[in-house]
Design a protein around this motif. Structure first.
Motif, PDB file in Angstrom:
ATOM      1  N   GLU A   1       0.834  -1.201   0.000  1.00 52.33           N
ATOM      2  CA  GLU A   1       0.000   0.000   0.000  1.00 52.33           C
ATOM      3  C   GLU A   1       0.872   1.255   0.000  1.00 52.33           C
ATOM      4  O   GLU A   1       0.602   2.211  -0.732  1.00 52.33           O
ATOM      5  CB  GLU A   1      -0.922  -0.008   1.223  1.00 52.33           C
ATOM      6  CG  GLU A   1      -1.876   1.163   1.258  1.00 52.33           C
ATOM      7  CD  GLU A   1      -2.896   1.066   2.377  1.00 52.33           C
ATOM      8  OE1 GLU A   1      -3.491   2.114   2.677  1.00 52.33           O
ATOM      9  OE2 GLU A   1      -3.104  -0.022   2.937  1.00 52.33           O
ATOM     10  N   LYS A   2       1.950   1.221   0.766  1.00 44.79           N
ATOM     11  CA  LYS A   2       2.848   2.381   0.841  1.00 44.79           C
ATOM     12  C   LYS A   2       3.521   2.642  -0.508  1.00 44.79           C
ATOM     13  O   LYS A   2       3.599   3.790  -0.959  1.00 44.79           O
ATOM     14  CB  LYS A   2       3.904   2.145   1.920  1.00 44.79           C
ATOM     15  CG  LYS A   2       4.821   3.315   2.142  1.00 44.79           C
ATOM     16  CD  LYS A   2       5.775   3.061   3.289  1.00 44.79           C
ATOM     17  CE  LYS A   2       6.688   4.260   3.497  1.00 44.79           C
ATOM     18  NZ  LYS A   2       7.614   4.050   4.614  1.00 44.79           N
TER      19      LYS A   2
ATOM     20  N   THR B   1       0.816   3.876  -3.154  1.00 43.68           N
ATOM     21  CA  THR B   1       0.392   5.244  -2.832  1.00 43.68           C
ATOM     22  C   THR B   1       1.500   6.247  -3.117  1.00 43.68           C
ATOM     23  O   THR B   1       1.262   7.313  -3.688  1.00 43.68           O
ATOM     24  CB  THR B   1      -0.044   5.331  -1.351  1.00 43.68           C
ATOM     25  OG1 THR B   1      -1.106   4.398  -1.138  1.00 43.68           O
ATOM     26  CG2 THR B   1      -0.522   6.712  -0.992  1.00 43.68           C
ATOM     27  N   SER B   2       2.713   5.900  -2.752  1.00 44.96           N
ATOM     28  CA  SER B   2       3.860   6.778  -2.995  1.00 44.96           C
ATOM     29  C   SER B   2       4.063   7.014  -4.488  1.00 44.96           C
ATOM     30  O   SER B   2       4.316   8.143  -4.925  1.00 44.96           O
ATOM     31  CB  SER B   2       5.109   6.152  -2.382  1.00 44.96           C
ATOM     32  OG  SER B   2       6.244   6.920  -2.679  1.00 44.96           O
ATOM     33  N   THR B   3       3.939   5.970  -5.285  1.00 45.10           N
ATOM     34  CA  THR B   3       4.109   6.097  -6.737  1.00 45.10           C
ATOM     35  C   THR B   3       3.008   6.957  -7.344  1.00 45.10           C
ATOM     36  O   THR B   3       3.273   7.803  -8.204  1.00 45.10           O
ATOM     37  CB  THR B   3       4.139   4.707  -7.395  1.00 45.10           C
ATOM     38  OG1 THR B   3       5.208   3.951  -6.816  1.00 45.10           O
ATOM     39  CG2 THR B   3       4.324   4.813  -8.896  1.00 45.10           C
ATOM     40  N   ILE B   4       1.770   6.761  -6.895  1.00 47.80           N
ATOM     41  CA  ILE B   4       0.649   7.572  -7.386  1.00 47.80           C
ATOM     42  C   ILE B   4       0.909   9.053  -7.089  1.00 47.80           C
ATOM     43  O   ILE B   4       0.717   9.918  -7.954  1.00 47.80           O
ATOM     44  CB  ILE B   4      -0.679   7.096  -6.767  1.00 47.80           C
ATOM     45  CG1 ILE B   4      -1.071   5.740  -7.371  1.00 47.80           C
ATOM     46  CG2 ILE B   4      -1.782   8.127  -6.970  1.00 47.80           C
ATOM     47  CD1 ILE B   4      -2.237   5.061  -6.677  1.00 47.80           C
ATOM     48  N   HIS B   5       1.373   9.357  -5.887  1.00 44.86           N
ATOM     49  CA  HIS B   5       1.665  10.747  -5.536  1.00 44.86           C
ATOM     50  C   HIS B   5       2.838  11.302  -6.341  1.00 44.86           C
ATOM     51  O   HIS B   5       2.821  12.459  -6.765  1.00 44.86           O
ATOM     52  CB  HIS B   5       1.908  10.880  -4.029  1.00 44.86           C
ATOM     53  CG  HIS B   5       0.641  10.826  -3.241  1.00 44.86           C
ATOM     54  ND1 HIS B   5       0.175   9.677  -2.662  1.00 44.86           N
ATOM     55  CD2 HIS B   5      -0.270  11.779  -2.961  1.00 44.86           C
ATOM     56  CE1 HIS B   5      -0.960   9.926  -2.053  1.00 44.86           C
ATOM     57  NE2 HIS B   5      -1.267  11.191  -2.220  1.00 44.86           N
ATOM     58  N   TYR B   6       3.845  10.485  -6.577  1.00 48.22           N
ATOM     59  CA  TYR B   6       4.984  10.930  -7.388  1.00 48.22           C
ATOM     60  C   TYR B   6       4.537  11.243  -8.821  1.00 48.22           C
ATOM     61  O   TYR B   6       4.954  12.263  -9.399  1.00 48.22           O
ATOM     62  CB  TYR B   6       6.087   9.868  -7.402  1.00 48.22           C
ATOM     63  CG  TYR B   6       7.220  10.240  -8.322  1.00 48.22           C
ATOM     64  CD1 TYR B   6       8.101  11.259  -7.987  1.00 48.22           C
ATOM     65  CD2 TYR B   6       7.383   9.603  -9.544  1.00 48.22           C
ATOM     66  CE1 TYR B   6       9.133  11.630  -8.841  1.00 48.22           C
ATOM     67  CE2 TYR B   6       8.411   9.969 -10.405  1.00 48.22           C
ATOM     68  CZ  TYR B   6       9.279  10.978 -10.056  1.00 48.22           C
ATOM     69  OH  TYR B   6      10.284  11.341 -10.911  1.00 48.22           O
ATOM     70  N   LEU B   7       3.683  10.399  -9.386  1.00 40.59           N
ATOM     71  CA  LEU B   7       3.201  10.645 -10.750  1.00 40.59           C
ATOM     72  C   LEU B   7       2.378  11.928 -10.829  1.00 40.59           C
ATOM     73  O   LEU B   7       2.338  12.580 -11.868  1.00 40.59           O
ATOM     74  CB  LEU B   7       2.413   9.430 -11.259  1.00 40.59           C
ATOM     75  CG  LEU B   7       3.274   8.185 -11.509  1.00 40.59           C
ATOM     76  CD1 LEU B   7       2.400   6.965 -11.783  1.00 40.59           C
ATOM     77  CD2 LEU B   7       4.247   8.423 -12.663  1.00 40.59           C
ATOM     78  N   GLN B   8       1.737  12.300  -9.717  1.00 41.10           N
ATOM     79  CA  GLN B   8       1.043  13.587  -9.702  1.00 41.10           C
ATOM     80  C   GLN B   8       2.048  14.731  -9.638  1.00 41.10           C
ATOM     81  O   GLN B   8       1.907  15.725 -10.353  1.00 41.10           O
ATOM     82  CB  GLN B   8       0.076  13.673  -8.523  1.00 41.10           C
ATOM     83  CG  GLN B   8      -0.600  15.043  -8.444  1.00 41.10           C
ATOM     84  CD  GLN B   8      -1.724  15.098  -7.460  1.00 41.10           C
ATOM     85  OE1 GLN B   8      -2.691  14.379  -7.610  1.00 41.10           O
ATOM     86  NE2 GLN B   8      -1.603  15.961  -6.469  1.00 41.10           N
TER      87      GLN B   8
ATOM     88  N   THR C   1      -4.918  -7.634  -3.755  1.00 39.06           N
ATOM     89  CA  THR C   1      -4.670  -8.578  -4.851  1.00 39.06           C
ATOM     90  C   THR C   1      -4.912 -10.027  -4.454  1.00 39.06           C
ATOM     91  O   THR C   1      -4.958 -10.892  -5.309  1.00 39.06           O
ATOM     92  CB  THR C   1      -3.211  -8.484  -5.339  1.00 39.06           C
ATOM     93  OG1 THR C   1      -2.349  -8.898  -4.276  1.00 39.06           O
ATOM     94  CG2 THR C   1      -2.861  -7.096  -5.812  1.00 39.06           C
ATOM     95  N   GLY C   2      -5.024 -10.297  -3.183  1.00 41.56           N
ATOM     96  CA  GLY C   2      -5.126 -11.667  -2.718  1.00 41.56           C
ATOM     97  C   GLY C   2      -3.814 -12.162  -2.139  1.00 41.56           C
ATOM     98  O   GLY C   2      -3.767 -13.167  -1.448  1.00 41.56           O
ATOM     99  N   ASN C   3      -2.732 -11.460  -2.441  1.00 44.52           N
ATOM    100  CA  ASN C   3      -1.435 -11.765  -1.847  1.00 44.52           C
ATOM    101  C   ASN C   3      -1.289 -10.935  -0.567  1.00 44.52           C
ATOM    102  O   ASN C   3      -1.752  -9.798  -0.512  1.00 44.52           O
ATOM    103  CB  ASN C   3      -0.291 -11.444  -2.808  1.00 44.52           C
ATOM    104  CG  ASN C   3      -0.298 -12.333  -4.027  1.00 44.52           C
ATOM    105  OD1 ASN C   3      -0.669 -13.505  -3.948  1.00 44.52           O
ATOM    106  ND2 ASN C   3       0.097 -11.779  -5.157  1.00 44.52           N
ATOM    107  N   PRO C   4      -0.621 -11.483   0.429  1.00 47.45           N
ATOM    108  CA  PRO C   4      -0.472 -10.742   1.689  1.00 47.45           C
ATOM    109  C   PRO C   4       0.205  -9.389   1.477  1.00 47.45           C
ATOM    110  O   PRO C   4       1.190  -9.279   0.752  1.00 47.45           O
ATOM    111  CB  PRO C   4       0.418 -11.656   2.541  1.00 47.45           C
ATOM    112  CG  PRO C   4       0.326 -13.009   1.909  1.00 47.45           C
ATOM    113  CD  PRO C   4       0.024 -12.781   0.448  1.00 47.45           C
ATOM    114  N   ASP C   5      -0.348  -8.367   2.107  1.00 43.07           N
ATOM    115  CA  ASP C   5       0.220  -7.013   2.091  1.00 43.07           C
ATOM    116  C   ASP C   5       0.444  -6.469   0.687  1.00 43.07           C
ATOM    117  O   ASP C   5       1.399  -5.722   0.440  1.00 43.07           O
ATOM    118  CB  ASP C   5       1.543  -6.973   2.877  1.00 43.07           C
ATOM    119  CG  ASP C   5       1.350  -7.387   4.330  1.00 43.07           C
ATOM    120  OD1 ASP C   5       0.365  -6.948   4.937  1.00 43.07           O
ATOM    121  OD2 ASP C   5       2.197  -8.155   4.847  1.00 43.07           O
ATOM    122  N   GLU C   6      -0.425  -6.825  -0.260  1.00 43.12           N
ATOM    123  CA  GLU C   6      -0.281  -6.355  -1.634  1.00 43.12           C
ATOM    124  C   GLU C   6      -1.606  -5.786  -2.127  1.00 43.12           C
ATOM    125  O   GLU C   6      -2.659  -6.373  -1.906  1.00 43.12           O
ATOM    126  CB  GLU C   6       0.162  -7.510  -2.537  1.00 43.12           C
ATOM    127  CG  GLU C   6       0.512  -7.073  -3.951  1.00 43.12           C
ATOM    128  CD  GLU C   6       1.022  -8.233  -4.773  1.00 43.12           C
ATOM    129  OE1 GLU C   6       2.249  -8.311  -4.976  1.00 43.12           O
ATOM    130  OE2 GLU C   6       0.189  -9.058  -5.201  1.00 43.12           O
TER     131      GLU C   6
END
Length: 91
Positions: free
Chosen positions: A47-48, A51-58, A74-79
């Motif tokens: 999640e981190k 979220t970080s990548t989304i903010h960077y692209l902005q 996604t069904g995978n742990p912590d993903e």
């Protein structure tokens, strides 16, 4: 009735709805539109990281935070994943 139809749509369908609209037959005969095709960007990670990548692209002016879908497990742990669909001009 329209309200029950809206509530039956998934959040992803609601998010993608604005990208799926096509010009009506009348609009397409009035003036030609350039050929556009969707391109899908998918971010998958913690999640981190997503979220970080989304903010960077902005920050670099590529896409606003609000353009991305909500984070989806996604069904995978912590993903999680998030999707951005853009319409690009094809020549």
């Amino acid at each position: 009735m329209a309200q029950s139809k809206d509530s039956a749509q998934s959040k992803l369908e609601q998010f993608l709805g604005e990208y799926l609209d096509t010009p009506t037959a009348k609009q397409s005969t009035e003036r030609p539109f350039p050929k556009r095709e969707p391109i899908k960007h998918i971010l998958i990670g913690s999640e981190k990281a997503v979220t970080s990548t989304i903010h960077y692209l902005q920050v670099i002016g590529y896409a606003s935070v609000g353009d991305w879908s909500p984070l989806v497990p996604t069904g995978n742990p912590d993903e999680v994943m998030s999707i951005l669909i853009r319409q690009i001009l094809m020549q």
